[in-house]
Design an enzyme around this catalytic site. Structure first.
Site, short mmCIF file in Angstrom:
data_model
loop_
_atom_site.label_atom_id
_atom_site.label_comp_id
_atom_site.label_asym_id
_atom_site.label_seq_id
_atom_site.Cartn_x
_atom_site.Cartn_y
_atom_site.Cartn_z
CB SER A 11 -0.96 0.00 1.19
OG SER A 11 -0.26 -0.25 2.40
CG HIS A 26 -0.85 -5.23 2.07
ND1 HIS A 26 -0.25 -5.07 3.30
CD2 HIS A 26 -0.77 -3.98 1.47
CE1 HIS A 26 0.16 -3.81 3.45
NE2 HIS A 26 -0.15 -3.14 2.35
CG HIS A 71 5.96 -8.84 7.95
ND1 HIS A 71 6.96 -8.02 7.47
CD2 HIS A 71 4.84 -8.08 8.03
CE1 HIS A 71 6.46 -6.82 7.28
NE2 HIS A 71 5.18 -6.81 7.61
NE ARG A 90 2.41 -3.69 12.24
CZ ARG A 90 2.26 -3.84 10.93
NH1 ARG A 90 1.77 -2.84 10.21
NH2 ARG A 90 2.57 -4.97 10.33
CG ASP A 104 -3.27 -7.87 8.78
OD1 ASP A 104 -3.83 -6.78 9.02
OD2 ASP A 104 -2.43 -8.01 7.88
N1 CMX Z 1 1.16 -19.58 5.76
C1 CMX Z 1 1.60 -20.48 4.86
N2 CMX Z 1 2.65 -20.27 4.06
C2 CMX Z 1 3.32 -19.13 4.22
C3 CMX Z 1 2.95 -18.16 5.17
C4 CMX Z 1 1.81 -18.42 5.95
N3 CMX Z 1 1.34 -17.52 6.83
N4 CMX Z 1 3.82 -17.13 5.10
C5 CMX Z 1 4.68 -17.44 4.11
N5 CMX Z 1 4.38 -18.63 3.59
C6 CMX Z 1 5.02 -19.30 2.44
C7 CMX Z 1 4.91 -18.39 1.24
O1 CMX Z 1 3.64 -18.50 0.62
C8 CMX Z 1 6.04 -18.90 0.39
O2 CMX Z 1 5.62 -20.09 -0.23
P1 CMX Z 1 6.11 -20.47 -1.72
O3 CMX Z 1 7.57 -20.69 -1.60
O4 CMX Z 1 5.33 -21.70 -2.04
O5 CMX Z 1 5.77 -19.31 -2.59
C9 CMX Z 1 7.10 -19.27 1.42
O6 CMX Z 1 6.39 -19.43 2.66
C10 CMX Z 1 8.14 -18.18 1.63
O7 CMX Z 1 7.50 -16.96 1.90
P2 CMX Z 1 8.20 -15.86 2.81
O8 CMX Z 1 9.45 -15.43 2.13
O9 CMX Z 1 8.30 -16.31 4.20
O10 CMX Z 1 7.11 -14.71 2.81
P3 CMX Z 1 6.89 -13.56 1.72
O11 CMX Z 1 7.79 -12.42 2.05
O12 CMX Z 1 6.94 -14.09 0.33
O13 CMX Z 1 5.37 -13.16 2.00
C11 CMX Z 1 3.50 -12.67 3.39
C12 CMX Z 1 5.00 -12.44 3.16
C13 CMX Z 1 3.04 -11.75 4.51
C14 CMX Z 1 2.75 -12.31 2.11
C15 CMX Z 1 3.28 -14.15 3.78
O14 CMX Z 1 3.92 -14.42 5.00
C16 CMX Z 1 1.82 -14.53 3.86
O15 CMX Z 1 1.22 -14.88 2.85
N6 CMX Z 1 1.18 -14.45 5.10
C17 CMX Z 1 -0.22 -14.71 5.25
C18 CMX Z 1 -1.04 -13.51 4.79
C19 CMX Z 1 -0.86 -12.35 5.75
O16 CMX Z 1 -0.99 -12.48 6.96
N7 CMX Z 1 -0.62 -11.16 5.19
C20 CMX Z 1 -0.55 -9.93 5.98
C21 CMX Z 1 0.87 -9.37 6.18
C22 CMX Z 1 0.86 -8.08 6.94
C23 CMX Z 1 0.20 -7.00 6.14
O17 CMX Z 1 0.74 -6.60 5.10
O18 CMX Z 1 -0.91 -6.58 6.48
#
Ligand code: CMX
Length: 434
Positions: free
Chosen positions: A240, A270, A317, A326, A372
């Site tokens: 964002s 996000h 994250h 937070r 979140d």
């Molecule tokens: N559950 C399951 N798998 C997860 C995960 C979770 N909560 N967090 C990361 N992973 C997976 C990723 O999908 C990725 O899988 P692939 O290799 O198959 O693509 C792998 O772990 C590596 O990811 P990462 O490097 O740890 O995380 P990223 O930096 O790529 O992504 C985020 C960060 C937040 C998008 C991810 O942790 C996620 O999807 N979390 C759940 C959604 C969420 O809570 N989002 C809110 C974040 C805060 C905000 O912006 O508001």
């Protein structure tokens, strides 16, 4: 000129030579290198943005203008009878880096009141949308619809000097920000309370008025203040904030830029994660029927989600490598105000179990909860059970940090953003030479 605007002008004049000197004397100094993994993988960790309003340390979490969350809550002037600070005082702080006095915070309160009236056509736009439209779509469209109000656009057309771009941008940002509580509460009451709209109370501050227009008693005013401040800023690399910066870099005004940023916030990876956390938790509770939740059944449900290829919402994250402060801040609010609330107990149980499950799963680099994972339970407790609304709350908060950054982008004359692309064949060529 208001005290805040004068203070901001002084800060801008003090800051500009620093940026100029860096560019003039140290332009070639490297701040990092880019790997193939970063080029393919969402530019993770590439250090190519400048943000002075906040800094996110992977282990410590966010600092706003050098202060941790507890320090910010402690330092800023509080609304009489409330436990959390004026959002307006936080706006002064995030823009200037100075903690405002009570009088300075109150001056912003009065300034925002004078700017808070939402044009009628904005409500017409929201009402014209189908009733099943997502609240984030309504929120984004409402912001975009006000683009015609932009002072920056008019001043730019009239030949405004680049040195002065920040000034109408500041005016636009204050005008827009002051209207967001009314727009958010309007969307909520229209969609979920049969259109029974509550008019703003001219006596109240940003957070107090939002609670009033939502139709929720104290201490929801403090919940609102806490939420808006907690969600405000998280450096500029998140989707964002980066979107607002990117769109703004084309000199699109703050209405275009914030609306775009809100669209990014609406993604499930996000801001929409706060909606998904509550959906996941409520689905889980519903499936339990009259059985009590236990750590074992939670573990099983988490594995079911992971095994079906989905993410655990609220965990993980891109930058953080520990529990999000937070999250901790909201947890502390719950420990004080709703320690025995059953849903809080479930959220706590997930916190106990999910990190181990994610570590065993072995993919997520950060198995700890983010902001979140905790925001829905507080809303649910105060009666906001319509979880599709939660990301709008995030959006009102996020506007504060992103708009403050936009004012500074203009003040420091940051150019249009345009990173360089390579083709896959080029990457293969580079890789073959190593
Ligand atoms: N559950 C399951 N798998 C997860 C995960 C979770 N909560 N967090 C990361 N992973 C997976 C990723 O999908 C990725 O899988 P692939 O290799 O198959 O693509 C792998 O772990 C590596 O990811 P990462 O490097 O740890 O995380 P990223 O930096 O790529 O992504 C985020 C960060 C937040 C998008 C991810 O942790 C996620 O999807 N979390 C759940 C959604 C969420 O809570 N989002 C809110 C974040 C805060 C905000 O912006 O508001």
């Amino acid at each position: 000129m208001s005290t805040l605007k004068k203070a901001l002008q002084r800060k801008i004049e003090e800051h500009r030579p620093r940026t100029t000197r860096l560019l003039k004397e140290h332009a070639d100094v490297k701040v990092g290198e880019v790997t193939i993994a970063q080029a393919i993988g969402g530019a993770r960790g590439v250090r190519c943005l400048v943000t002075d309003t906040s800094y996110l340390d992977p282990m410590e979490g966010i600092r706003f203008r050098g202060k941790t969350i507890p320090e910010v809550f402690e330092a800023l002037p509080k609304v009489p009878g409330a436990e959390y600070p004026y959002v307006e005082g936080f706006w002064h702080f995030i823009l200037t880096g100075d903690v405002p006095t009570v009088e300075q915070a109150k001056e912003v309160v009065e300034d925002f009141k004078a700017r808070s009236q939402v044009p009628k056509y904005v409500f017409d736009v929201i009402r014209a949308m189908p009733s099943d439209t997502h609240p984030m779509t309504m929120f984004s469209a409402a912001i975009l619809s006000m683009q015609r109000e932009s002072h920056f656009v008019k001043a730019y057309r009239e030949g405004l000097s680049k040195m002065d771009f920040w000034e109408p941008t500041y005016e636009d940002c204050c005008h827009l920000l002051a209207k967001l509580p009314t727009i958010g509460a309007y969307i909520y009451r229209l969609k979920f309370k049969n259109g029974d709209i509550i008019a703003p109370d001219p006596e109240l501050d940003f957070g107090g008025n939002f609670a009033h227009m939502m139709g929720i008693e104290r201490p929801y005013d403090d919940v609102a203040r806490m939420y808006f401040i907690l969600h405000s800023d998280h450096e500029s690399g998140n989707v964002s904030a980066h979107t607002v910066h990117l769109v703004g870099s084309a000199l699109s005004d703050c209405y275009y830029a914030l609306s775009a940023g809100i669209n990014g916030l609406a993604g499930p990876l996000h801001g929409l994660a706060n909606e998904n956390v509550l959906r996941w938790t409520q689905d889980f509770i519903a499936k339990l029927g009259d059985k009590d939740p236990t750590e074992d059944v939670i573990r099983e449900a988490l594995w079911t989600t992971l095994n079906s290829g989905q993410v655990i919402p609220g965990y993980g994250h891109a930058v953080l490598r520990k529990t999000d402060p937070r999250y901790t801040s909201q947890r502390e609010f719950c420990l004080k105000n709703l320690p025995d609330y059953p849903l809080f107990k479930v959220i706590n149980m997930i916190y106990k179990v999910a990190p181990d499950v994610l570590m065993e799963h072995g993919k997520a680099k950060n198995p700890w909860p983010n902001v979140d994972a905790h925001s829905g339970v507080i809303q649910w407790f105060y009666g906001v059970t319509e979880y599709s609304f939660y990301t709008v709350l995030f959006g009102i908060g996020r506007a504060i940090g992103t708009l403050a950054n936009l004012v500074w982008d203009r003040a420091l004359g940051y150019p249009i953003e345009r990173p360089k692309s390579l083709t896959t064949a080029m990457l293969e060529e580079i890789a073959s030479k190593k």
